[in-house]
Each structure stands twice: as C-alpha cells, then as structure tokens.
Design a protein around this motif. Structure first.
Motif, PDB file in Angstrom:
ATOM      1  N   PHE A  78       6.465  16.746  -8.547  1.00 22.87           N
ATOM      2  CA  PHE A  78       5.536  16.479  -7.457  1.00 22.87           C
ATOM      3  C   PHE A  78       4.912  17.800  -7.037  1.00 22.87           C
ATOM      4  CE2 PHE A  78       8.773  13.138  -7.086  1.00 22.87           C
ATOM      5  CZ  PHE A  78       7.956  12.022  -7.160  1.00 22.87           C
ATOM      6  N   ASP A  79       3.602  17.807  -6.877  1.00 21.07           N
ATOM      7  CA  ASP A  79       2.910  19.018  -6.444  1.00 21.07           C
ATOM      8  C   ASP A  79       3.162  19.245  -4.959  1.00 21.07           C
ATOM      9  OD1 ASP A  79       1.841  19.457  -8.987  1.00 21.07           O
ATOM     10  OD2 ASP A  79       0.089  18.207  -8.565  1.00 21.07           O
ATOM     11  N   ALA A  80       3.705  20.406  -4.634  1.00 20.57           N
ATOM     12  CA  ALA A  80       3.999  20.742  -3.243  1.00 20.57           C
ATOM     13  C   ALA A  80       2.720  20.715  -2.412  1.00 20.57           C
ATOM     14  CB  ALA A  80       4.645  22.124  -3.168  1.00 20.57           C
ATOM     15  N   GLY A  81       2.811  20.133  -1.251  1.00 18.97           N
ATOM     16  CA  GLY A  81       1.683  20.118  -0.336  1.00 18.97           C
ATOM     17  C   GLY A  81       0.678  19.002  -0.560  1.00 18.97           C
ATOM     18  N   THR A  82       0.903  18.140  -1.543  1.00 16.70           N
ATOM     19  CA  THR A  82      -0.031  17.020  -1.766  1.00 16.70           C
ATOM     20  C   THR A  82       0.126  16.010  -0.646  1.00 16.70           C
ATOM     21  OG1 THR A  82      -0.028  17.265  -4.164  1.00 16.70           O
ATOM     22  CG2 THR A  82      -0.641  15.111  -3.305  1.00 16.70           C
ATOM     23  N   LYS A  83      -0.997  15.587  -0.103  1.00 14.69           N
ATOM     24  CA  LYS A  83      -1.015  14.551   0.926  1.00 14.69           C
ATOM     25  C   LYS A  83      -1.809  13.386   0.366  1.00 14.69           C
ATOM     26  CE  LYS A  83      -2.177  13.576   5.716  1.00 14.69           C
ATOM     27  NZ  LYS A  83      -1.106  12.660   5.891  1.00 14.69           N
ATOM     28  N   TRP A  84      -1.146  12.257   0.246  1.00 15.61           N
ATOM     29  CA  TRP A  84      -1.807  11.052  -0.242  1.00 15.61           C
ATOM     30  C   TRP A  84      -2.561  10.413   0.919  1.00 15.61           C
ATOM     31  CZ3 TRP A  84      -2.269  10.114  -5.249  1.00 15.61           C
ATOM     32  CH2 TRP A  84      -1.427  10.812  -6.107  1.00 15.61           C
ATOM     33  N   LEU A  85      -3.825  10.057   0.674  1.00 16.59           N
ATOM     34  CA  LEU A  85      -4.716   9.609   1.744  1.00 16.59           C
ATOM     35  C   LEU A  85      -4.994   8.117   1.747  1.00 16.59           C
ATOM     36  CD1 LEU A  85      -7.259  12.528   1.422  1.00 16.59           C
ATOM     37  CD2 LEU A  85      -5.343  12.330   3.023  1.00 16.59           C
ATOM     38  N   GLY A  86      -4.759   7.438   0.632  1.00 14.24           N
ATOM     39  CA  GLY A  86      -5.030   6.009   0.622  1.00 14.24           C
ATOM     40  C   GLY A  86      -5.142   5.432  -0.768  1.00 14.24           C
ATOM     41  N   LEU A  87      -5.014   4.126  -0.807  1.00  6.42           N
ATOM     42  CA  LEU A  87      -5.052   3.370  -2.049  1.00  6.42           C
ATOM     43  C   LEU A  87      -6.039   2.226  -1.895  1.00  6.42           C
ATOM     44  CD1 LEU A  87      -3.777   2.658  -4.844  1.00  6.42           C
ATOM     45  CD2 LEU A  87      -2.178   1.212  -3.568  1.00  6.42           C
ATOM     46  N   ASP A  88      -6.858   2.031  -2.918  1.00  6.76           N
ATOM     47  CA  ASP A  88      -7.799   0.914  -2.957  1.00  6.76           C
ATOM     48  C   ASP A  88      -7.574   0.183  -4.280  1.00  6.76           C
ATOM     49  OD1 ASP A  88      -9.961  -0.834  -2.658  1.00  6.76           O
ATOM     50  OD2 ASP A  88     -11.410   0.645  -3.362  1.00  6.76           O
ATOM     51  N   VAL A  89      -7.029  -1.034  -4.203  1.00 10.68           N
ATOM     52  CA  VAL A  89      -6.858  -1.847  -5.399  1.00 10.68           C
ATOM     53  C   VAL A  89      -8.188  -2.537  -5.659  1.00 10.68           C
ATOM     54  CG1 VAL A  89      -5.640  -3.786  -6.441  1.00 10.68           C
ATOM     55  CG2 VAL A  89      -4.400  -2.148  -5.013  1.00 10.68           C
ATOM     56  N   ARG A  90      -8.790  -2.225  -6.793  1.00 13.54           N
ATOM     57  CA  ARG A  90     -10.109  -2.759  -7.137  1.00 13.54           C
ATOM     58  C   ARG A  90     -10.036  -4.096  -7.859  1.00 13.54           C
ATOM     59  NH1 ARG A  90     -14.002   1.718  -7.417  1.00 13.54           N
ATOM     60  NH2 ARG A  90     -13.585   2.815  -5.475  1.00 13.54           N
ATOM     61  N   ALA A  91      -9.042  -4.259  -8.728  1.00 13.31           N
ATOM     62  CA  ALA A  91      -8.920  -5.496  -9.510  1.00 13.31           C
ATOM     63  C   ALA A  91      -7.506  -5.602 -10.059  1.00 13.31           C
ATOM     64  CB  ALA A  91      -9.919  -5.491 -10.663  1.00 13.31           C
ATOM     65  N   HIS A  92      -7.090  -6.831 -10.284  1.00  9.60           N
ATOM     66  CA  HIS A  92      -5.818  -7.079 -10.958  1.00  9.60           C
ATOM     67  C   HIS A  92      -5.962  -8.366 -11.747  1.00  9.60           C
ATOM     68  CE1 HIS A  92      -4.791  -9.917  -7.676  1.00  9.60           C
ATOM     69  NE2 HIS A  92      -5.311  -8.981  -6.907  1.00  9.60           N
TER      70      HIS A  92
END
Length: 139
Positions: A78-92
C-alpha cells in the motif's frame, strides 16, 4: 476512529439504500471484509465494492483471499499517504452463472496531493460458491 465508530460510519464503497442514505460499513462491506470465512460476497459487484473498501482500510488479508489463485500476487504493498476519495460503479454484468465483469472508477489522492483516477473493467469468477477477482483491463 474506534472499532464501533468505524462499523457505523458510512461504507467507503458508497453504496446507498433505497432512500439514498449511505449504508454503514457493518451493514455493507464490513460483513464480507471482517468475516470472509463465513460471509462471502454474494455477487461480483459486492465483491468489487468490498475489495475497494479493503484497499481503503489496507486489508491485504481480504484482498489476497478474494483474488483468484491463478492471478494472486505473493504480497501487496500500500502506498503510504494514499487517500481514497470515492468509487463509482459504472456497469456490472453476469456472463453466465460463474463469470461476471464490473466496470468502475476509483479516485484517490497520493501523499503529494496528486489526484489519480483508476478506470477498470474487472473480471470475476465464482469457484466453490465464492466470487474471486481475476484481473482487470484499464481504460
């Protein structure tokens, strides 16, 4: 954040209920991430969302356990300091009873403040009644 607070906080995957209210971690991905042995994700989209949540929470154990054995890396970094901002599921889409694809966009910011966007179509397979991530094609 304490464990009880983390369980009631909105799930990082962004899933909402019928009233558009965010689901809690415990009611959403937490049940899969925290109890993989007894509570597998019921479909490919739920697995993809729970894997995003596992990246947010840096849960390498879950990510490795839900990776198809034929494609599973030996370890994760895991890259130190990474902040995940959100997820958008486009299709499944199901592609038969035991194969599926999920297209998504995940946004993050690295330790330097630079924004990143991961747009992927992920492939999943169901083996022994459990869904596993196989690989993905980037856009």
């Amino acid at each position: 954040m304490s464990a009880p607070e983390a369980a009631t906080a909105p799930c990082p995957c962004g899933r909402v209920d019928r009233r558009k209210k965010p689901l809690s971690y415990a009611a959403c991905c937490g049940r899969y991430v925290d109890d993989f042995a007894h509570t597998p994700a019921p479909d490919a989209e739920s697995l993809m969302r729970s894997r995003y949540t596992a990246f947010v929470r840096e849960r390498a154990d879950y990510l490795l356990a839900t990776w198809a054995a034929s494609h599973r890396p030996a370890h994760l970094h895991f890259d130190a300091g990474t902040k995940w901002l959100g997820l958008d599921v486009r299709a499944h889409a199901a592609q038969g009873a035991d194969r599926a694809e999920v297209e998504f966009v995940a946004r993050s910011r690295d330790a330097t403040g630079r924004a990143h966007r991961l747009h992927e179509r992920s492939r999943f397979v169901r083996e022994g009644g459990r869904w596993y991530y196989v690989d993905g094609a980037l856009f």
